[in-house]
Design a protein around this motif. Structure first.
Motif, PDB file in Angstrom:
ATOM      1  N   TYR A 104       0.846  -1.197   0.000  1.00 28.23           N
ATOM      2  CA  TYR A 104       0.000   0.000   0.000  1.00 28.23           C
ATOM      3  C   TYR A 104       0.877   1.240   0.000  1.00 28.23           C
ATOM      4  N   ARG A 105       0.549   2.172  -0.851  1.00 34.82           N
ATOM      5  CA  ARG A 105       1.383   3.357  -1.050  1.00 34.82           C
ATOM      6  C   ARG A 105       1.351   4.315   0.138  1.00 34.82           C
ATOM      7  N   GLU A 106       0.190   4.499   0.746  1.00 36.83           N
ATOM      8  CA  GLU A 106       0.036   5.445   1.862  1.00 36.83           C
ATOM      9  C   GLU A 106      -0.215   4.690   3.163  1.00 36.83           C
ATOM     10  N   GLU A 107      -0.261   5.420   4.270  1.00 38.12           N
ATOM     11  CA  GLU A 107      -0.482   4.804   5.585  1.00 38.12           C
ATOM     12  C   GLU A 107      -1.902   4.274   5.744  1.00 38.12           C
ATOM     13  N   LYS A 108      -2.839   4.869   5.017  1.00 40.47           N
ATOM     14  CA  LYS A 108      -4.226   4.406   5.047  1.00 40.47           C
ATOM     15  C   LYS A 108      -4.547   3.767   3.705  1.00 40.47           C
ATOM     16  N   TYR A 109      -5.303   2.681   3.733  1.00 42.10           N
ATOM     17  CA  TYR A 109      -5.669   2.001   2.483  1.00 42.10           C
ATOM     18  C   TYR A 109      -7.091   1.457   2.591  1.00 42.10           C
ATOM     19  N   ALA A 110      -7.641   1.022   1.489  1.00 40.58           N
ATOM     20  CA  ALA A 110      -8.995   0.475   1.464  1.00 40.58           C
ATOM     21  C   ALA A 110      -8.935  -1.027   1.735  1.00 40.58           C
ATOM     22  N   ALA A 111      -9.361  -1.426   2.928  1.00 29.55           N
ATOM     23  CA  ALA A 111      -9.404  -2.857   3.250  1.00 29.55           C
ATOM     24  C   ALA A 111     -10.526  -3.522   2.457  1.00 29.55           C
ATOM     25  N   VAL A 112     -11.642  -2.813   2.334  1.00 32.02           N
ATOM     26  CA  VAL A 112     -12.781  -3.276   1.519  1.00 32.02           C
ATOM     27  C   VAL A 112     -13.120  -2.157   0.554  1.00 32.02           C
ATOM     28  N   TYR A 113     -13.236  -2.495  -0.722  1.00 30.72           N
ATOM     29  CA  TYR A 113     -13.634  -1.525  -1.737  1.00 30.72           C
ATOM     30  C   TYR A 113     -14.609  -2.241  -2.668  1.00 30.72           C
ATOM     31  N   GLU A 114     -15.848  -1.772  -2.712  1.00 29.62           N
ATOM     32  CA  GLU A 114     -16.871  -2.437  -3.520  1.00 29.62           C
ATOM     33  C   GLU A 114     -17.602  -1.439  -4.409  1.00 29.62           C
ATOM     34  N   ILE A 115     -17.891  -1.894  -5.629  1.00 29.04           N
ATOM     35  CA  ILE A 115     -18.718  -1.110  -6.557  1.00 29.04           C
ATOM     36  C   ILE A 115     -19.880  -1.985  -6.990  1.00 29.04           C
ATOM     37  N   ASN A 116     -21.096  -1.469  -6.799  1.00 26.78           N
ATOM     38  CA  ASN A 116     -22.294  -2.170  -7.259  1.00 26.78           C
ATOM     39  C   ASN A 116     -22.507  -1.804  -8.723  1.00 26.78           C
ATOM     40  N   MET A 117     -22.172  -2.734  -9.602  1.00 23.88           N
ATOM     41  CA  MET A 117     -22.235  -2.476 -11.044  1.00 23.88           C
ATOM     42  C   MET A 117     -23.659  -2.302 -11.556  1.00 23.88           C
ATOM     43  N   LEU A 118     -24.632  -2.783 -10.798  1.00 22.79           N
ATOM     44  CA  LEU A 118     -26.025  -2.592 -11.201  1.00 22.79           C
ATOM     45  C   LEU A 118     -26.480  -1.155 -10.943  1.00 22.79           C
ATOM     46  N   ARG A 119     -25.867  -0.503  -9.983  1.00 21.32           N
ATOM     47  CA  ARG A 119     -26.216   0.885  -9.679  1.00 21.32           C
ATOM     48  C   ARG A 119     -25.366   1.871 -10.470  1.00 21.32           C
ATOM     49  N   CYS A 120     -24.151   1.478 -10.803  1.00 19.43           N
ATOM     50  CA  CYS A 120     -23.203   2.375 -11.481  1.00 19.43           C
ATOM     51  C   CYS A 120     -23.755   2.837 -12.830  1.00 19.43           C
ATOM     52  N   ILE A 121     -23.593   4.143 -13.112  1.00 25.29           N
ATOM     53  CA  ILE A 121     -24.052   4.687 -14.395  1.00 25.29           C
ATOM     54  C   ILE A 121     -22.874   5.025 -15.315  1.00 25.29           C
ATOM     55  N   PHE A 122     -21.663   4.644 -14.908  1.00 26.49           N
ATOM     56  CA  PHE A 122     -20.443   4.806 -15.715  1.00 26.49           C
ATOM     57  C   PHE A 122     -20.255   6.253 -16.176  1.00 26.49           C
ATOM     58  N   CYS A 123     -20.466   7.170 -15.246  1.00 24.85           N
ATOM     59  CA  CYS A 123     -20.351   8.606 -15.568  1.00 24.85           C
ATOM     60  C   CYS A 123     -18.908   9.080 -15.521  1.00 24.85           C
ATOM     61  N   GLY A 124     -18.045   8.399 -14.768  1.00 34.09           N
ATOM     62  CA  GLY A 124     -16.633   8.779 -14.678  1.00 34.09           C
ATOM     63  C   GLY A 124     -16.336   9.825 -13.617  1.00 34.09           C
ATOM     64  N   LEU A 125     -17.316  10.176 -12.783  1.00 36.14           N
ATOM     65  CA  LEU A 125     -17.072  11.179 -11.739  1.00 36.14           C
ATOM     66  C   LEU A 125     -16.122  10.661 -10.660  1.00 36.14           C
ATOM     67  N   CYS A 126     -16.132   9.357 -10.398  1.00 33.60           N
ATOM     68  CA  CYS A 126     -15.200   8.773  -9.426  1.00 33.60           C
ATOM     69  C   CYS A 126     -13.763   8.951  -9.916  1.00 33.60           C
ATOM     70  N   GLU A 127     -13.576   8.777 -11.196  1.00 32.37           N
ATOM     71  CA  GLU A 127     -12.264   8.927 -11.827  1.00 32.37           C
ATOM     72  C   GLU A 127     -11.768  10.370 -11.696  1.00 32.37           C
ATOM     73  N   GLU A 128     -12.667  11.324 -11.896  1.00 30.86           N
ATOM     74  CA  GLU A 128     -12.294  12.737 -11.805  1.00 30.86           C
ATOM     75  C   GLU A 128     -12.032  13.170 -10.362  1.00 30.86           C
ATOM     76  N   ALA A 129     -12.778  12.580  -9.405  1.00 35.15           N
ATOM     77  CA  ALA A 129     -12.661  12.991  -8.006  1.00 35.15           C
ATOM     78  C   ALA A 129     -11.407  12.460  -7.327  1.00 35.15           C
ATOM     79  N   CYS A 130     -10.858  11.369  -7.817  1.00 33.65           N
ATOM     80  CA  CYS A 130      -9.741  10.699  -7.136  1.00 33.65           C
ATOM     81  C   CYS A 130      -8.462  11.532  -7.177  1.00 33.65           C
ATOM     82  N   PRO A 131      -7.934  11.942  -6.003  1.00 30.92           N
ATOM     83  CA  PRO A 131      -6.703  12.753  -5.992  1.00 30.92           C
ATOM     84  C   PRO A 131      -5.439  11.923  -6.216  1.00 30.92           C
TER      85      PRO A 131
END
Length: 198
Positions: A104-131
């Motif tokens: 893991y690159r930083e001191e904090k990491y995602a132990a659980v990371y889930e995306i519900n593909m049935l809800r996702c609208i593939f808008c790409g806002l998550c991609e833009e928001a990620c620093p």
């Protein structure tokens, strides 16, 4: 009484001829249209043998990227989850333990990371928001299934493999400025990371 529109049409109750009552002209007209389509170029493709070419801006299945050294970039900051209009992203943060610097690159990491593909609208806002440039939408299609549970993608399906040969190329989606920023040696986050690996 004044009419509401000038586009009025007078209805005609014309008597139908014997041939018209048999609907032969209507049937022949329909058959002519059908036969014309036989000789036109087909618009359908024979999937999966043939595949359409996707546009460069196509947004498909997500990927959680690793950096050049194979460590996960995601720090579980939650900005992607906040930016998601469909509320499809959930995560649980954890602290990195000693000896896990290469994972893991930083001191904090995602132990659980889930995306519900049935809800996702593939808008790409998550991609833009990620620093941290950790999440990208790729040109891969989301697999189909009959069970709803299998559409909740965890880290097992989202994180790219450790092998550099099997990494997913997202260079088309990265800007020139982003690539320069990530490789600049004087920025603090790059210095800290290279120091932690030594």
């Amino acid at each position: 009484m004044q009419t509401l529109t000038t586009r009025s049409k007078v209805a005609v109750n014309k008597k139908m001829t014997f041939i018209e009552r048999l609907y032969i002209p209507a049937i022949m007209g329909g058959m002519r249209i059908t036969l014309n389509h036989f000789f036109k170029k087909k618009v359908t493709i024979q999937y999966p043998e043939q595949k359409r070419e996707f546009a460069p801006v196509f947004r498909g299945q997500h990927v959680l990227k690793r950096d050049e050294n194979g460590a996960e970039r995601c720090t579980a900051c939650g900005l992607c989850a906040v930016a998601c209009p469909a509320e499809a992203i959930t995560m649980v943060a954890a602290e990195r333990k000693p000896g896990e610097e290469k994972l893991y690159r930083e001191e904090k990491y995602a132990a659980v990371y889930e995306i519900n593909m049935l809800r996702c609208i593939f808008c790409g806002l998550c991609e833009e928001a990620c620093p941290k440039e950790a999440i990208f939408l790729t040109d891969r299609m989301v697999d189909t299934d009959y069970v709803r549970k299998s559409f909740i993608y965890g880290k097992d399906k989202l994180v790219e493999p450790m092998d550099k040969d099997k990494r997913i190329d997202v260079s088309k989606r990265e800007t020139k400025e982003t690539r320069e920023f990530k490789t600049h040696p004087e920025y603090a986050h790059n210095k800290l990371y290279t120091k932690s690996l030594k």
